[in-house]
Scaffold this motif. Structure first.
Motif, PDB file in Angstrom:
ATOM      1  N   VAL A 273     -49.088  32.468 -28.575  1.00  0.00           N
ATOM      2  CA  VAL A 273     -48.376  33.603 -27.984  1.00  0.00           C
ATOM      3  C   VAL A 273     -48.252  33.341 -26.485  1.00  0.00           C
ATOM      4  O   VAL A 273     -49.247  33.297 -25.765  1.00  0.00           O
ATOM      5  CB  VAL A 273     -49.107  34.926 -28.252  1.00  0.00           C
ATOM      6  CG1 VAL A 273     -48.326  36.098 -27.652  1.00  0.00           C
ATOM      7  CG2 VAL A 273     -49.295  35.134 -29.760  1.00  0.00           C
ATOM      8  N   LEU A 274     -47.039  33.127 -26.040  1.00  0.00           N
ATOM      9  CA  LEU A 274     -46.782  32.810 -24.637  1.00  0.00           C
ATOM     10  C   LEU A 274     -46.724  34.087 -23.794  1.00  0.00           C
ATOM     11  O   LEU A 274     -46.531  35.184 -24.325  1.00  0.00           O
ATOM     12  CB  LEU A 274     -45.476  32.033 -24.504  1.00  0.00           C
ATOM     13  CG  LEU A 274     -45.441  30.690 -25.231  1.00  0.00           C
ATOM     14  CD1 LEU A 274     -44.039  30.090 -25.189  1.00  0.00           C
ATOM     15  CD2 LEU A 274     -46.454  29.726 -24.633  1.00  0.00           C
ATOM     16  N   ASP A 275     -46.888  33.936 -22.487  1.00  0.00           N
ATOM     17  CA  ASP A 275     -46.804  35.069 -21.575  1.00  0.00           C
ATOM     18  C   ASP A 275     -45.474  34.993 -20.833  1.00  0.00           C
ATOM     19  O   ASP A 275     -45.295  34.129 -19.966  1.00  0.00           O
ATOM     20  CB  ASP A 275     -47.966  35.040 -20.583  1.00  0.00           C
ATOM     21  CG  ASP A 275     -48.101  36.352 -19.821  1.00  0.00           C
ATOM     22  OD1 ASP A 275     -47.238  37.230 -20.011  1.00  0.00           O
ATOM     23  OD2 ASP A 275     -49.054  36.503 -19.042  1.00  0.00           O
ATOM     24  N   PRO A 276     -44.515  35.869 -21.165  1.00  0.00           N
ATOM     25  CA  PRO A 276     -43.176  35.755 -20.573  1.00  0.00           C
ATOM     26  C   PRO A 276     -42.979  36.599 -19.323  1.00  0.00           C
ATOM     27  O   PRO A 276     -41.849  36.852 -18.914  1.00  0.00           O
ATOM     28  CB  PRO A 276     -42.292  36.277 -21.706  1.00  0.00           C
ATOM     29  CG  PRO A 276     -43.129  37.365 -22.315  1.00  0.00           C
ATOM     30  CD  PRO A 276     -44.567  36.922 -22.194  1.00  0.00           C
ATOM     31  N   GLU A 277     -44.071  37.070 -18.688  1.00  0.00           N
ATOM     32  CA  GLU A 277     -43.949  37.994 -17.568  1.00  0.00           C
ATOM     33  C   GLU A 277     -44.129  37.308 -16.216  1.00  0.00           C
ATOM     34  O   GLU A 277     -44.941  36.387 -16.075  1.00  0.00           O
ATOM     35  CB  GLU A 277     -45.003  39.094 -17.695  1.00  0.00           C
ATOM     36  CG  GLU A 277     -44.751  40.047 -18.843  1.00  0.00           C
ATOM     37  CD  GLU A 277     -43.745  41.126 -18.493  1.00  0.00           C
ATOM     38  OE1 GLU A 277     -44.070  42.026 -17.713  1.00  0.00           O
ATOM     39  OE2 GLU A 277     -42.611  41.044 -19.000  1.00  0.00           O
ATOM     40  N   SER A 278     -43.367  37.781 -15.249  1.00  0.00           N
ATOM     41  CA  SER A 278     -43.544  37.400 -13.840  1.00  0.00           C
ATOM     42  C   SER A 278     -43.539  38.682 -13.020  1.00  0.00           C
ATOM     43  O   SER A 278     -43.416  39.784 -13.566  1.00  0.00           O
ATOM     44  CB  SER A 278     -42.410  36.483 -13.383  1.00  0.00           C
ATOM     45  OG  SER A 278     -41.225  37.246 -13.169  1.00  0.00           O
ATOM     46  N   ALA A 279     -43.640  38.555 -11.710  1.00  0.00           N
ATOM     47  CA  ALA A 279     -43.596  39.738 -10.851  1.00  0.00           C
ATOM     48  C   ALA A 279     -42.265  40.479 -10.985  1.00  0.00           C
ATOM     49  O   ALA A 279     -42.190  41.686 -10.734  1.00  0.00           O
ATOM     50  CB  ALA A 279     -43.817  39.338  -9.394  1.00  0.00           C
ATOM     51  N   TRP A 280     -41.208  39.770 -11.396  1.00  0.00           N
ATOM     52  CA  TRP A 280     -39.872  40.375 -11.523  1.00  0.00           C
ATOM     53  C   TRP A 280     -39.612  40.949 -12.905  1.00  0.00           C
ATOM     54  O   TRP A 280     -38.586  41.577 -13.126  1.00  0.00           O
ATOM     55  CB  TRP A 280     -38.800  39.337 -11.203  1.00  0.00           C
ATOM     56  CG  TRP A 280     -38.861  38.811  -9.806  1.00  0.00           C
ATOM     57  CD1 TRP A 280     -39.385  37.620  -9.398  1.00  0.00           C
ATOM     58  CD2 TRP A 280     -38.384  39.451  -8.614  1.00  0.00           C
ATOM     59  NE1 TRP A 280     -39.269  37.471  -8.037  1.00  0.00           N
ATOM     60  CE2 TRP A 280     -38.649  38.590  -7.525  1.00  0.00           C
ATOM     61  CE3 TRP A 280     -37.750  40.666  -8.361  1.00  0.00           C
ATOM     62  CZ2 TRP A 280     -38.308  38.910  -6.214  1.00  0.00           C
ATOM     63  CZ3 TRP A 280     -37.419  40.986  -7.049  1.00  0.00           C
ATOM     64  CH2 TRP A 280     -37.694  40.112  -5.997  1.00  0.00           C
ATOM     65  N   GLY A 281     -40.502  40.724 -13.854  1.00  0.00           N
ATOM     66  CA  GLY A 281     -40.289  41.196 -15.222  1.00  0.00           C
ATOM     67  C   GLY A 281     -40.267  40.031 -16.195  1.00  0.00           C
ATOM     68  O   GLY A 281     -40.767  38.937 -15.912  1.00  0.00           O
ATOM     69  N   HIS A 282     -39.662  40.253 -17.358  1.00  0.00           N
ATOM     70  CA  HIS A 282     -39.554  39.214 -18.380  1.00  0.00           C
ATOM     71  C   HIS A 282     -38.709  38.059 -17.840  1.00  0.00           C
ATOM     72  O   HIS A 282     -37.558  38.258 -17.464  1.00  0.00           O
ATOM     73  CB  HIS A 282     -38.905  39.807 -19.633  1.00  0.00           C
ATOM     74  CG  HIS A 282     -38.871  38.883 -20.807  1.00  0.00           C
ATOM     75  ND1 HIS A 282     -39.765  38.966 -21.850  1.00  0.00           N
ATOM     76  CD2 HIS A 282     -38.050  37.857 -21.114  1.00  0.00           C
ATOM     77  CE1 HIS A 282     -39.504  38.020 -22.740  1.00  0.00           C
ATOM     78  NE2 HIS A 282     -38.454  37.344 -22.319  1.00  0.00           N
ATOM     79  N   HIS A 283     -39.285  36.844 -17.788  1.00  0.00           N
ATOM     80  CA  HIS A 283     -38.557  35.737 -17.157  1.00  0.00           C
ATOM     81  C   HIS A 283     -37.789  34.874 -18.144  1.00  0.00           C
ATOM     82  O   HIS A 283     -36.980  34.028 -17.734  1.00  0.00           O
ATOM     83  CB  HIS A 283     -39.503  34.872 -16.322  1.00  0.00           C
ATOM     84  CG  HIS A 283     -40.675  34.301 -17.081  1.00  0.00           C
ATOM     85  ND1 HIS A 283     -40.539  33.417 -18.129  1.00  0.00           N
ATOM     86  CD2 HIS A 283     -42.014  34.489 -16.922  1.00  0.00           C
ATOM     87  CE1 HIS A 283     -41.742  33.083 -18.580  1.00  0.00           C
ATOM     88  NE2 HIS A 283     -42.655  33.724 -17.875  1.00  0.00           N
ATOM     89  N   GLY A 284     -37.998  35.058 -19.437  1.00  0.00           N
ATOM     90  CA  GLY A 284     -37.172  34.394 -20.436  1.00  0.00           C
ATOM     91  C   GLY A 284     -37.273  32.877 -20.475  1.00  0.00           C
ATOM     92  O   GLY A 284     -36.451  32.228 -21.111  1.00  0.00           O
ATOM     93  N   PHE A 285     -38.274  32.296 -19.809  1.00  0.00           N
ATOM     94  CA  PHE A 285     -38.414  30.841 -19.744  1.00  0.00           C
ATOM     95  C   PHE A 285     -37.097  30.176 -19.337  1.00  0.00           C
ATOM     96  O   PHE A 285     -36.685  29.156 -19.879  1.00  0.00           O
ATOM     97  CB  PHE A 285     -38.971  30.280 -21.056  1.00  0.00           C
ATOM     98  CG  PHE A 285     -40.408  30.643 -21.247  1.00  0.00           C
ATOM     99  CD1 PHE A 285     -41.415  29.967 -20.566  1.00  0.00           C
ATOM    100  CD2 PHE A 285     -40.779  31.703 -22.065  1.00  0.00           C
ATOM    101  CE1 PHE A 285     -42.752  30.333 -20.704  1.00  0.00           C
ATOM    102  CE2 PHE A 285     -42.110  32.073 -22.207  1.00  0.00           C
ATOM    103  CZ  PHE A 285     -43.102  31.377 -21.533  1.00  0.00           C
TER     104      PHE A 285
END
Length: 617
Positions: A273-285
């Motif tokens: 289970v990857l972590d798709p979050e950054s300070a800006w929100g979901h980063h979508g890789f």
């Protein structure tokens, strides 16, 4: 590739009545006064929970700017929720899509213990100030100062307890709210079959000019540690949580994999289970200006590191990627841009895969994000009321305006701001990604649209046969025809594009299923994808005894970006357990096999295959 059935006639739209209505022009309404205070005795809240004891206990040190490295500047956000609302949780769990609630925020240059702040004429409100309100409301305040985690619920932000107040437009109402606690990080649950894996990313750290960590929850099947098992090396299912979802969502899949009675239902594979979050929100890789080279870092740093640390089969056909909603879009993006890394993608209710059907807006032809050519407000969410009627509780104007009220510069971490961080260039004036439209008027910015075209999956498939073939042959996409965020419209358009790439033996599938919405689709997709991932892994030879390993042929370069210089090996983090058995030489790539789906992100919070949360068109 199997195509969806033609769409049914559109249901009749019913707009939900507005909870808050502006007073008549010229009406004289007394001004309500809402103040916020941080008590002098709670200066410790301004320092890090890990600050030295003498600093945390020293009121003078606690009142100095940036003590313990935490910002004293930020935004003070007031969340209000009507007591009679059906929404769940606290007021600060907003925004609520099915029943949008009032909110507002002001800038704070420096928060000091003992300071009293007031929501004054500089406050940005949605839909209007408290003077407009009537009835009983719960109020809650957040001081948002986080620069490294998404949104107002980020750890180290300060928060009050909810306070109830009775508003009456005919009188002046006033109250004082106390910031009394700090938001703490959610603890990671210790489980025998989960490894919480963290590792510093050289690529992302260089781009951000600070340490940025890869995070992944590695969940192993029951037989992984059985020395008598016929298989020692395992295929991998990469799960992308939906909007607001995190790697901590792995607990649900860990519970299922640990049960003996699910062996014939779930793919017997390592689930990451990857972590798709950054300070800006979901980063979508996505490799983006705001979030850094997320996709490149995933395939060149994290996946190779996981395959060194765990006993994983190093073949594309043994790597499956899946997600729901924003996670579904991400799964398709990773297959499209890194077909040499992933063998199959399984996506349910993905975020818009054709930007000419961006929910209900055509970004290429429409002039305004908020209204159509006849001036009718564009819906952002619908709730099916029956076979022929949809209730619309929120418009696009509502959604974008709530995000602006949380963060005028576009750093709310909510859905539209997160899309901008994925796909937009940075705006030098604000230091934030360019918005797709003016957040006050809704006028669409053609310069930003041009930048977004590089991430329009259907458009890319039209111009790049390699991408079209990868999705048509190796992706399975499901969506309900009553999707809550109108995502079925773009899925149908993508199907029209991919029919041109159909090939004999293709296992690609796009299915738009009658009467399912965003949430019910997630449940159905999880069951279907579990079965189809199992079938794909069986056809690819990744079940039963291990195959003899052989050297792996070099992968062709990814079309997303030039191949970076090899990253230096990072030191294992404290979260890494001792290395497992050394992996054998990379196995040779299997013959390309048709593929089958995997389990399946909006607009706020949902892993795949977890229940999605509304916040996600």
């Amino acid at each position: 590739m199997r195509q969806p059935a033609p769409p049914a006639p559109p249901p009749t739209r019913i707009d939900k009545a507005r909870r808050v209505v502006a007073p008549e022009a010229g009406a004289d309404t007394p001004r309500d006064v809402i103040r916020v205070v941080l008590p002098e005795s709670r200066g410790d809240l301004l320092t890090s929970a890990e600050a030295p004891a003498d600093e945390a206990d020293d009121p003078l040190a606690a009142s100095l700017p940036n003590a313990a490295g935490l910002p004293r500047a930020g935004r003070l956000i007031l969340f209000m929720r009507a007591v009679d609302s059906d929404t769940r949780g606290e007021p600060a769990d907003a925004p609520f899509f099915e029943d949008p609630q009032p909110l507002g925020s002001i800038a704070v240059a420096e928060l000091v213990a003992g300071m009293e702040l007031e929501f004054d004429g500089q406050t940005i409100w949605w839909p209007g100030p408290p003077d407009w309100l009537s009835g009983s409301y719960d109020l809650q305040v957040v001081f948002d100062r986080s620069e490294t985690e998404r949104g107002h619920a980020a750890p180290d932000n300060l928060i009050s307890d909810p306070v109830r107040i009775e508003f009456d437009p005919s009188r002046e109402d006033s109250t004082t709210i106390t910031l009394g606690r700090r938001i703490e990080p959610a603890p990671l649950e210790s489980r025998k079959n989960i490894t919480w894996y963290e590792r510093k990313s050289p690529l992302l750290s260089a781009a951000a000019e600070r340490d940025v960590m890869h995070r992944a929850a590695v969940v192993v099947p029951r037989e992984y540690d059985n020395i008598h098992a016929e298989r020692r090396f395992w295929p991998t299912v990469y799960i992308i949580p939906g909007f607001g979802g995190r790697w901590s969502d792995a607990v649900g899949i860990a519970e299922l994999l640990a049960r003996a009675d699910t062996r014939e239902l779930l793919p017997q594979a390592v689930h990451v289970v990857l972590d798709p979050e950054s300070a800006w929100g979901h980063h979508g890789f996505v490799d983006s200006a705001a979030n850094g080279p997320r996709g490149t870092a995933l395939v060149t740093e994290l996946i190779p590191a996981l395959e060194e640390r765990f006993r994983l089969v190093r073949e594309p056909s043994a790597r499956v990627v899946t997600g729901h909603s924003s996670g579904g879009w991400t799964a398709l993006w990773l297959l499209a841009k890194h077909p040499e890394t992933f063998g199959m993608a399984f996506a349910s209710a993905p975020d818009p895969v054709d930007f000419s059907a961006f929910q209900t807006v055509d970004l290429y032809r429409d002039a305004n994000l908020f209204t159509d050519s006849k001036g009718v407000e564009q819906p952002a969410m619908r709730v099916p009321l029956g076979p022929g009627h949809d209730l619309v509780p929120m418009t696009v104007r509502d959604e974008v305006s709530m995000e602006r009220a949380i963060s005028p510069r576009g750093a709310s971490g909510e859905q539209w701001d997160a899309w901008a961080a994925m796909w937009s260039p940075m705006d030098e004036r604000t230091g934030a990604p360019r918005r797709i439209a003016n957040p006050v008027t809704g006028e669409i910015d053609p310069v930003t649209v041009e930048a977004w075209t590089a991430f329009d999956i259907a458009r890319l498939a039209r111009s790049d046969q390699r991408i079209a073939d990868a999705i048509a042959r190796r992706a399975q996409i499901l969506c309900g025809d009553r999707d809550s965020f109108y995502l079925d419209r773009a899925v149908r358009k993508l199907a029209d594009v991919l029919i041109l790439s159909d090939r004999e033996g293709s296992m690609g599938l796009i299915d738009v299923i009658p009467d399912l919405d965003h949430g019910t689709m997630a449940t159905i997709a999880a069951a279907r994808f579990h079965r189809q991932i199992r079938e794909h892994l069986e056809r690819s030879g990744h079940t039963g005894p291990d195959r003899d390993p052989a050297p792996m042929a070099p992968a062709e370069p990814s079309p997303e970006s030039p191949a970076p210089e090899p990253a230096p090996a990072a030191e294992p983090s404290a979260a890494d357990p001792a290395p497992a058995d050394p992996a054998p030489a990379d196995p040779a790539p299997a013959e390309p096999t048709p593929a089958d789906p995997a389990p399946a992100e909006p607009t706020p919070a949902e892993p795949a295959p977890a229940e999605p949360t509304p916040a996600e068109p």
